[in-house]
Motif scaffolding. Structure first.
Motif, short mmCIF file in Angstrom:
data_model
loop_
_atom_site.label_atom_id
_atom_site.label_comp_id
_atom_site.label_asym_id
_atom_site.label_seq_id
_atom_site.Cartn_x
_atom_site.Cartn_y
_atom_site.Cartn_z
N THR A 64 0.98 -1.01 -0.50
CA THR A 64 -0.44 -0.19 0.07
C THR A 64 1.06 1.35 -0.09
O THR A 64 2.31 1.15 0.43
CB THR A 64 -0.63 -0.04 1.29
OG1 THR A 64 -0.38 0.40 2.41
CG2 THR A 64 -1.13 -1.11 1.47
N GLU A 109 -2.11 10.82 0.56
CA GLU A 109 -0.74 10.00 0.46
C GLU A 109 -0.01 11.44 -0.41
O GLU A 109 1.25 11.27 -0.32
CB GLU A 109 -0.96 8.79 0.07
CG GLU A 109 -1.64 7.91 0.91
CD GLU A 109 -2.16 6.57 -0.04
OE1 GLU A 109 -2.85 6.09 1.51
OE2 GLU A 109 -2.46 6.67 -0.71
N THR A 110 -0.97 11.60 -1.45
CA THR A 110 -0.14 12.61 -2.50
C THR A 110 0.44 13.52 -1.22
O THR A 110 1.76 13.80 -1.61
CB THR A 110 -0.91 12.68 -3.74
OG1 THR A 110 -1.52 11.71 -4.46
CG2 THR A 110 -0.34 13.46 -5.01
N SER A 150 -0.58 3.29 -6.37
CA SER A 150 -1.06 4.62 -6.60
C SER A 150 -1.87 5.04 -5.63
O SER A 150 -1.71 4.36 -4.51
CB SER A 150 -3.11 4.45 -7.39
OG SER A 150 -3.10 3.05 -6.91
N ASN A 187 -0.32 9.18 -11.73
CA ASN A 187 -0.55 9.87 -10.25
C ASN A 187 -1.27 11.06 -11.08
O ASN A 187 -1.05 11.83 -12.24
CB ASN A 187 0.83 9.31 -9.77
CG ASN A 187 2.15 10.64 -10.26
OD1 ASN A 187 1.77 11.48 -10.71
ND2 ASN A 187 2.63 9.81 -11.48
N ASN A 188 -1.79 11.79 -9.80
CA ASN A 188 -2.57 12.50 -10.03
C ASN A 188 -0.97 13.65 -9.59
O ASN A 188 -1.39 15.16 -9.00
CB ASN A 188 -3.41 12.87 -9.08
CG ASN A 188 -4.65 12.74 -9.88
OD1 ASN A 188 -4.49 12.54 -10.66
ND2 ASN A 188 -5.80 11.65 -8.93
N ASN A 224 -3.69 7.88 -2.94
CA ASN A 224 -4.58 8.59 -2.66
C ASN A 224 -4.67 10.70 -2.95
O ASN A 224 -3.11 10.34 -2.53
CB ASN A 224 -5.40 8.15 -2.14
CG ASN A 224 -5.31 8.30 -0.42
OD1 ASN A 224 -4.41 9.26 -0.28
ND2 ASN A 224 -5.79 7.65 0.56
N ALA A 225 -5.59 11.13 -2.20
CA ALA A 225 -5.04 12.79 -2.15
C ALA A 225 -4.09 12.78 -1.46
O ALA A 225 -3.88 13.88 -1.06
CB ALA A 225 -6.28 13.18 -2.46
#
Ligand SMILES: *[C@@H]1O[C@H](CO)[C@@H](O)[C@H](O)[C@H]1NC(C)=O
Ligand SMILES: *[C@@H]1O[C@H](CO)[C@@H](O)[C@H](O)[C@H]1NC(C)=O
Ligand SMILES: *[C@@H]1O[C@H](CO)[C@@H](O)[C@H](O)[C@H]1NC(C)=O
Length: 411
Positions: free
Chosen positions: A231, A261-262, A256, A283-284, A258-259
């Motif tokens: 994870t 974690e990013t 990947s 990724n974002n 999430n917001a």
């Protein structure tokens, strides 16, 4: 005049050999002996052989030169020359040898930790591979390329859940324990496709061992490469055990974020200090978060033309990045080529160059000279990708052809 100088030199030579020659010779012999002994096989794989009992011509001839009696300073010189396996063997001989080995920091080129279906591989500096096998009844079979035992003394192994992961990880961390020990690269990967359950167990075990290290302890590695399935929050935990001032390159596959974690990731000291960032999964993370690095690779859902231009401008800064610095952005939805070209502040000019990319896949190549510099930024547009590289003006063909990588040689 010349003769006097020569005589003086000879005198010095005689003086030094009489004082240090004997010791030097013995030490040289000692080092050879140790290497020799450490290449021999141990009878009982868990027992210390007579590694370190470095004896000369005849035993007891001169007890000063028996290994345990050598001055610590000399012993440290010897230990520094030993490879992983020999260090481990010496370490198990006695408490003083254990302390000696632990007090000699190492420099590893790389430590590669790999999972397979049946085992855990640990490769030290591409020279020694240890393989820890899974056994049905949870007994562990450990195999070095030379057929030897592992690094910990029997009484150091206190873990009751002694599966092959725990033993391997404990050995791995032992080699990084000294805070003066440095490493060029640490690599966690799968060698074959493995149950996610097993990868999870491995990561759990790794995190358990990491968090039982001294609270201020860090791994001093320049690069981290990881492609294990885990994870992203576990990945952030693992990252936190690396020294942010030492780590320069981060390569991550298969994650990947999430917001939340990013946000956590880009705010770590590791990310902020990184010179190369390589994210091989969609990724974002906004492009602006990569612009402090020398080289980066990323995959975004959709690349906005204004972002593409922002990167070009950033790489075009005078006195910015060194030769070879590269960016590579892959976009899941096709690039808006014409809109990107419309952003260019110079006449659009397609000047193809030889590159590792397939010729017919490169739709547009532009060279952006950098004023007052010997470098030129070569930007290539493909259907889904934009990439740029700083090449030496006088060596464009060769510089551009050298493989594009997110992993430049550091220092
Ligand atoms: C690590 O190595 C240094 C020598 O550079 C030594 O002084 C120190 O005691 C070692 N640390 C441990 C925990 O053995
Ligand atoms: C942790 O590190 C500190 C400072 O380096 C040292 O004084 C202490 O003994 C260490 N503790 C353990 C359990 O190794
Ligand atoms: C990026 O963000 C969008 C919108 O918040 C979301 O739908 C998408 O799943 C995210 N993609 C990744 C790879 O995180």
């Amino acid at each position: 005049m010349k003769v006097y100088a020569l005589l003086l030199l000879l005198l010095f030579f005689l003086f030094f050999t009489s004082i240090f020659g004997d010791l030097g010779l013995k030490l040289a012999k000692c080092q050879r002996k140790i290497v020799k002994i450490s290449n021999a096989k141990c009878g009982d794989s868990n027992q210390c052989s007579n590694v370190g009992m470095c004896q000369f011509n005849k035993p007891n001839e001169d007890s000063k030169f028996i290994w345990p009696n050598l001055p610590t300073k000399l012993k440290k010189h010897v230990v520094k020359r030993l490879d992983y396996v020999s260090r481990c063997r010496l370490r198990k001989c006695s408490t003083s040898d254990q302390e000696l080995v632990d007090s000699c920091p190492m420099h590893w080129n790389g430590i590669y930790v790999s999972l397979t279906q049946a085992s855990l591989h640990i490769r030290f500096s591409k020279v020694v591979t240890m393989e820890y096998f899974r056994k049905n009844n949870d007994r562990i079979e450990i195999k070095f390329i030379e057929g030897q035992s592992f690094c910990k003394k029997t009484r150091e192994v206190v873990d009751s859940k002694l599966n092959h992961y725990n033993v391997g990880i404990a050995d791995f961390l032992l080699m990084l324990k000294n805070q003066s020990t440095t490493c060029q690269e640490i690599n966690f990967q799968n060698l074959e496709s493995i149950d996610t359950e097993d990868q999870y167990r491995f990561i759990q075990s790794l995190l358990f061992h990491l968090s039982s290290m001294n609270s201020s302890w860090k791994i001093h590695s320049k690069k981290l490469y990881t492609s294990l399935v885990t994870t992203s929050s576990q990945l952030l935990d693992i990252l936190s055990f690396f020294c942010p001032n030492t780590l320069k390159c981060i390569t991550m596959k298969e994650y990947s974020f999430n917001a939340i974690e990013t946000k956590a990731l880009v705010n770590t000291g590791h990310w902020r200090n990184a010179e190369c960032l390589d994210l091989q999964h969609e990724n974002n993370i906004s492009i602006a978060e990569f612009l402090h690095s020398k080289t980066f690779w990323t995959v975004v859902p959709k690349l906005e033309p204004s972002d593409a231009w922002a990167v070009i401008e950033n790489y075009r800064e005078k006195d910015g990045r060194p030769r070879g610095s590269t960016f590579y952005i892959r976009s899941i939805s096709p690039l808006e080529i014409q809109n990107i070209l419309n952003e260019y502040d110079v006449p659009v000019d397609n000047m193809p160059v030889e590159s590792p990319w397939r010729k017919d896949s490169v739709l547009h190549t532009q060279k952006f000279p950098i004023a007052g510099s010997e470098l030129v930024l070569v930007v290539m547009l493909m259907k889904f990708e934009i990439t740029g590289k700083l090449c030496l003006l006088s060596n464009i063909e060769e510089d551009c052809y050298n493989y594009y990588t997110a992993d430049p040689d550091l220092d």
